[in-house]
Design an enzyme around this catalytic site. Structure first.
Site, PDB file in Angstrom:
ATOM      1  N   ALA A 160      -2.627   9.226  -3.755  1.00  0.00           N
ATOM      2  CA  ALA A 160      -3.890   9.796  -3.360  1.00  0.00           C
ATOM      3  C   ALA A 160      -4.959   8.900  -3.445  1.00  0.00           C
ATOM      4  CB  ALA A 160      -3.976  11.153  -4.013  1.00  0.00           C
ATOM      5  N   CYS A 274      -9.371   0.383  -9.892  1.00  0.00           N
ATOM      6  CA  CYS A 274     -10.638   0.310  -9.596  1.00  0.00           C
ATOM      7  C   CYS A 274     -11.673   0.381 -10.674  1.00  0.00           C
ATOM      8  CB  CYS A 274     -10.949   1.162  -8.516  1.00  0.00           C
ATOM      9  SG  CYS A 274     -10.434   3.095  -8.990  1.00  0.00           S
TER      10      CYS A 274
END
Length: 322
Positions: A160, A274
């Site tokens: 996700a 990230c």
């Protein structure tokens, strides 16, 4: 906070001063209304100006200068001053030129469009037909770096919100998308339905889940501090400033070790986060896969403006692709 909202409207969004005042005062109804009115009036008459560039909040101004150099820290500060453009990944890379024109954008790689277009994304050309989805260029790199072809069985771990799953599904791969949160997978389901793509979605804890067999390729976009999303979500720099990285790095290492045992011989596993902390990226990979074959990423695998490090990994940093 009411003053900050008012100043952002006036100095960044070009809202007329009278509208700024009219918007700010109801926010402090029953509170220091006269104070807010007086301060805004004085600033508007002066008139006030913003500094040339915002500053990174502590401790990131120190951390990023230490880890990546002063130029990167300065580029990160400059990035906070402007709303970032929107990156899109296309379902069909062959239509890159078509959608770049339709969306008033540019392309930095096949299947990518960057646009400064404003307004509701759901009303942009191509949204309703599922021709593209929103995905930052850096976020699209892990799936781009998998040499997956039609029919390959690929695991997207921690899948996700699903951009990478969509990339792999668009190549006609057999995608298993696993995430610990079924609620987060709902967004993946919606985007698969909109784009007409398919994947096998599984809500499970990757540290306890066991696949039926090995995968041709594996992608791990591991949970992390998320400091790399600061351009779109500057609040992360205030929420994560004193975060202890030890628990999340232990989780990242465990996920990488476990996933490596699920890879077929000759397959490629891409590990990504990230985060702008090397403790969550290069150092995890170096420690966990030190004894495994490592395939260097080459420049021809990357979008325009990016280069691999000498060690063969890729690190995207502020200022590289303005």
């Amino acid at each position: 906070h009411a003053l900050r909202v008012a100043l952002a409207g006036w100095l960044k969004l070009d809202t007329p001063p009278h509208a700024v005042v009219a918007t700010a005062l109801p926010l402090v109804e029953g509170g220091p209304r006269r104070l807010v009115h007086g301060v805004l009036g004085n600033l508007i008459r002066r008139p006030a100006t913003l500094p040339p560039s915002p500053r990174l909040p502590a401790p990131f101004d120190v951390f990023w200068a230490r880890d990546w150099g002063a130029a990167v820290a300065e580029a990160a500060s400059a990035a906070l001053a402007e709303e970032p453009a929107t990156d899109l990944t296309l379902r069909d890379p062959a239509e890159t030129e078509k959608w770049a024109q339709a969306l008033d954008g540019i392309s930095l790689a096949p299947g990518h469009v960057r646009t400064a277009r404003k307004g509701s994304i759901t009303e942009w050309p191509g949204f309703a037909t599922g021709a593209w989805w929103v995905q930052d260029l850096a976020a699209s790199l892990p799936a781009r770096l998998l040499p997956a072809k039609a029919g390959d069985h690929v695991l997207d771990l921690c899948a996700a919100p699903g951009g990478k799953t969509l990339q792999l599904a668009a190549r006609a791969c057999r995608v298993t998308a696993l995430d610990v949160s079924d609620h987060r997978l709902e967004r993946v389901r919606e985007n698969l339905a909109r784009t007409g793509l398919s994947a096998d979605l599984i809500a499970a804890d990757a540290l306890r889940w066991q696949p039926d067999g090995l995968f041709d390729h594996i992608l791990i976009d591991a949970p992390c501090s998320a400091t790399g999303i600061f351009r779109r979500h500057p609040d992360v720099l205030h929420l994560k400033g004193t975060t202890d990285l030890v628990p999340v790095t232990l989780l990242q290492a465990a996920l990488l070790r476990r996933a490596a045992s699920w890879l077929k011989p000759g397959g490629r596993l891409v590990y990504a986060t990230c985060s702008l902390f090397p403790q969550e990226g290069e150092r995890i990979a170096e420690r966990v896969i030190a004894g495994l074959p490592r395939e260097a990423i080459t420049a021809d695998e990357l979008p325009a403006g990016l280069q691999p490090a000498a060690e063969g990994w890729v690190r995207t940093l502020p200022g590289q692709v303005p």
